[in-house]
Motif scaffolding. Structure first.
Motif, PDB file in Angstrom:
ATOM      1  N   THR A  51       2.279   7.078   4.897  1.00 23.85           N
ATOM      2  CA  THR A  51       2.238   8.525   4.647  1.00 23.85           C
ATOM      3  C   THR A  51       3.190   8.945   3.540  1.00 23.85           C
ATOM      4  N   GLY A  52       4.059   8.044   3.105  1.00 23.40           N
ATOM      5  CA  GLY A  52       5.027   8.377   2.075  1.00 23.40           C
ATOM      6  C   GLY A  52       5.719   7.129   1.573  1.00 23.40           C
ATOM      7  N   HIS A  53       6.721   7.330   0.769  1.00 27.71           N
ATOM      8  CA  HIS A  53       7.514   6.238   0.198  1.00 27.71           C
ATOM      9  C   HIS A  53       8.880   6.251   0.861  1.00 27.71           C
TER      10      HIS A  53
ATOM     11  N   GLY B  18      11.625   4.943   0.004  1.00 24.55           N
ATOM     12  CA  GLY B  18      12.764   4.867  -0.896  1.00 24.55           C
ATOM     13  C   GLY B  18      12.998   6.120  -1.717  1.00 24.55           C
ATOM     14  N   PHE B  19      12.101   7.096  -1.623  1.00 26.12           N
ATOM     15  CA  PHE B  19      12.222   8.329  -2.389  1.00 26.12           C
ATOM     16  C   PHE B  19      11.933   9.519  -1.506  1.00 26.12           C
ATOM     17  N   CYS B  20      12.664  10.579  -1.710  1.00 27.85           N
ATOM     18  CA  CYS B  20      12.401  11.827  -1.005  1.00 27.85           C
ATOM     19  C   CYS B  20      11.089  12.380  -1.541  1.00 27.85           C
ATOM     20  N   ASP B  21      10.017  12.131  -0.811  1.00 26.43           N
ATOM     21  CA  ASP B  21       8.708  12.606  -1.256  1.00 26.43           C
ATOM     22  C   ASP B  21       8.009  13.452  -0.200  1.00 26.43           C
ATOM     23  N   GLN B  22       8.702  13.742   0.884  1.00 26.09           N
ATOM     24  CA  GLN B  22       8.140  14.564   1.954  1.00 26.09           C
ATOM     25  C   GLN B  22       8.619  15.999   1.764  1.00 26.09           C
ATOM     26  N   ASN B  23       7.776  16.939   2.012  1.00 25.88           N
ATOM     27  CA  ASN B  23       8.130  18.334   1.853  1.00 25.88           C
ATOM     28  C   ASN B  23       8.775  18.850   3.148  1.00 25.88           C
TER      29      ASN B  23
ATOM     30  N   ARG C 184       0.806  -1.223   0.000  1.00 23.58           N
ATOM     31  CA  ARG C 184       0.000   0.000   0.000  1.00 23.58           C
ATOM     32  C   ARG C 184       0.843   1.278   0.000  1.00 23.58           C
ATOM     33  N   VAL C 185       2.109   1.182  -0.304  1.00 21.65           N
ATOM     34  CA  VAL C 185       2.983   2.362  -0.310  1.00 21.65           C
ATOM     35  C   VAL C 185       2.562   3.277  -1.457  1.00 21.65           C
ATOM     36  N   PRO C 186       2.293   4.547  -1.159  1.00 23.15           N
ATOM     37  CA  PRO C 186       1.782   5.440  -2.211  1.00 23.15           C
ATOM     38  C   PRO C 186       2.801   5.742  -3.303  1.00 23.15           C
TER      39      PRO C 186
END
Length: 151
Positions: free
Chosen positions: A130-132, A134-139, A30-32
């Motif tokens: 809330t995020g992935h 493996g990737f910088c996807d948080q602001n 379920r990782v977005p």
């Protein structure tokens, strides 16, 4: 001819067994998707949903012998300032992250990973990711997004 058949069997075997890795990761199914709201990323540890190349989380998961350990839970594989455990949905309203990560790690000795995940969900200690990891996807301003977009 025999060699081609052997290679085909090997590829089918590899393709069959890799999907089970997401069953060894909290909310691994379920990782977005970082670019496509409402979609999930089918191969959490890979650079794209169809790639064999590992992203930062995939390399950390491989280094932890493909176990979701306390260290992997506490780590921030993608460097965005949010731990893997939080990005994957651990709810820290009742217990702090180190306590939850320790529980997950020590549970490998007494429960299967799946049993532990069911317990966490029933106890509302594991919610939606809330995020992935493996990737910088948080602001957070700690890194620049580094994932391939396209749905």
């Amino acid at each position: 001819m025999f060699f081609k058949l052997f290679i085909l069997c090997l590829l089918v075997t590899v393709a069959h067994f890799y999907p089970r890795y997401k069953e060894l990761i909290l909310n691994g199914d379920r990782v977005p998707h970082p670019c496509c709201p409402g979609r999930s990323w089918s191969r959490v540890g890979h650079t794209t949903p169809s790639s064999t190349a590992l992203n930062a989380f995939g390399r950390d998961f491989q280094a932890s012998r493909r176990l979701f350990t306390k260290e992997l839970c506490l780590a921030d594989s993608d460097g965005d300032g949010v731990s893997n455990g939080i990005e994957l949905g651990l709810n820290t309203t009742k217990y702090d992250l180190p306590t939850l990560c320790h529980f997950i790690d020590s549970s490998h000795m007494t429960r299967t990973f799946n049993e532990m995940v069911v317990f966490l969900k029933e106890s509302k200690l594991l919610t939606n990711p809330t995020g992935h990891p493996g990737f910088c996807d948080q602001n957070t301003g700690r890194c620049r997004p580094n994932f391939p977009c396209g749905c």
